[in-house]
Design a protein around this motif. Sequence first.
Motif, mmCIF file in Angstrom:
data_model
loop_
_atom_site.group_PDB
_atom_site.id
_atom_site.type_symbol
_atom_site.label_atom_id
_atom_site.label_comp_id
_atom_site.label_asym_id
_atom_site.label_seq_id
_atom_site.Cartn_x
_atom_site.Cartn_y
_atom_site.Cartn_z
ATOM 1 N N ASP A 103 140.758 76.164 47.985
ATOM 2 C CA ASP A 103 140.549 76.575 47.057
ATOM 3 C C ASP A 103 140.142 78.421 47.400
ATOM 4 O O ASP A 103 138.378 78.298 47.502
ATOM 5 N N ASN A 156 143.832 78.772 49.586
ATOM 6 C CA ASN A 156 145.092 79.051 48.576
ATOM 7 C C ASN A 156 145.010 79.953 47.608
ATOM 8 O O ASN A 156 143.918 80.198 47.737
ATOM 9 N N LYS A 157 145.665 80.074 47.146
ATOM 10 C CA LYS A 157 144.926 81.713 45.726
ATOM 11 C C LYS A 157 144.954 82.528 46.084
ATOM 12 O O LYS A 157 143.778 83.126 45.164
ATOM 13 N N SER A 158 145.378 83.481 47.315
ATOM 14 C CA SER A 158 144.863 84.351 48.185
ATOM 15 C C SER A 158 145.247 85.599 46.546
ATOM 16 O O SER A 158 144.696 86.685 46.394
ATOM 17 N N GLU A 159 146.450 85.032 45.243
ATOM 18 C CA GLU A 159 146.558 86.043 44.566
ATOM 19 C C GLU A 159 145.233 86.789 43.796
ATOM 20 O O GLU A 159 145.686 88.367 42.916
ATOM 21 N N SER A 160 144.378 85.902 43.555
ATOM 22 C CA SER A 160 143.031 85.607 42.759
ATOM 23 C C SER A 160 142.370 87.273 42.868
ATOM 24 O O SER A 160 141.973 87.268 43.919
ATOM 25 N N SER A 179 139.468 86.154 44.932
ATOM 26 C CA SER A 179 139.629 85.295 46.604
ATOM 27 C C SER A 179 138.768 86.223 47.027
ATOM 28 O O SER A 179 138.554 86.726 47.053
ATOM 29 N N GLU A 236 146.006 83.427 54.651
ATOM 30 C CA GLU A 236 145.657 83.339 53.192
ATOM 31 C C GLU A 236 147.204 83.400 52.973
ATOM 32 O O GLU A 236 147.912 83.142 53.738
ATOM 33 N N SER A 279 149.214 81.227 48.816
ATOM 34 C CA SER A 279 149.321 81.577 47.750
ATOM 35 C C SER A 279 150.778 79.843 47.559
ATOM 36 O O SER A 279 151.989 80.513 47.452
ATOM 37 N N LYS A 325 152.705 81.695 43.431
ATOM 38 C CA LYS A 325 153.715 82.342 44.183
ATOM 39 C C LYS A 325 153.996 82.526 45.080
ATOM 40 O O LYS A 325 154.837 83.468 45.842
#
Length: 260
Positions: free
Chosen positions: A127, A163-167, A170, A239, A241, A244
């Motif tokens: 994460d 993961n969750k690089s769109e946040s 991040s 990176e 997601s 997404k």
Amino acid sequence: MVFQLSNTVLLSLLLVLISTALLLIVQKNTTNVIPGHKITNRDPTFIIAGPSGSGKTSLFNVLTTDTVKPTVMSQTPNVAEDYMLPSTVKSFKFKLIEFPGHVKLRYRLFDTLKESTALKGLIFVVDSTIDPQKLADTAEFLYDILALTERFPEGVDIMIACNKSESFSSRPPLKIRDALEKEIGKVIERKAKSLSAVNKSGETIGESGSDDASAASLNFQGIRDFNFDALDGNVDAIEGSVLKNQIEKWECWIDERSVN
């Protein structure tokens, strides 16, 4: 007499050729085998692993069904026996296995690492929104994996899938990679001190300590500043997601390892 001698020579040559061929076959089938372990998986295999809640099962679903599905904590591995490569070489098929991240279930991953001959790569999902200062447990998990994969003659390539690089919260992949390196260095130091204390006390390392002892004395012994670049297998932090469906870079990484 000459005819009989010729037959004997020909028979000897034939036996030598057969023995050589058998030896080459055995060597080919054991080039990626950890010595001393039984073999139960000879299929070309990609593995998905990582801590709980990182998005492993969702990634498995996207890769195998191209859809994001609601998931719960896995209790058993998810397996795709005939996984088609995501983008380029469509004629190749592999086994894709996703393992639960819970501490009590990680032995299944470790057993598979020990018992496989054709590991093409391991995707370690993390994460990317986690505070780098809180990666100690994740780093120890990755250390346990490296202690096994580095026993292969050429190691195993590992991708740290951030993961969750769109946040908004991040962290960049390189920062996560650096943080994991530092934490693994601390793990190595702790285990080396523990092993040294056991040796000084004169105690015999039993079953519970055998894995730690072999890992500490493997390629990590004497390392002051641990660095992924010093390993036999390549370690990349990339990176992406799952939510997404932004996993193109991860798919390219898988494709590149499949043809090697």
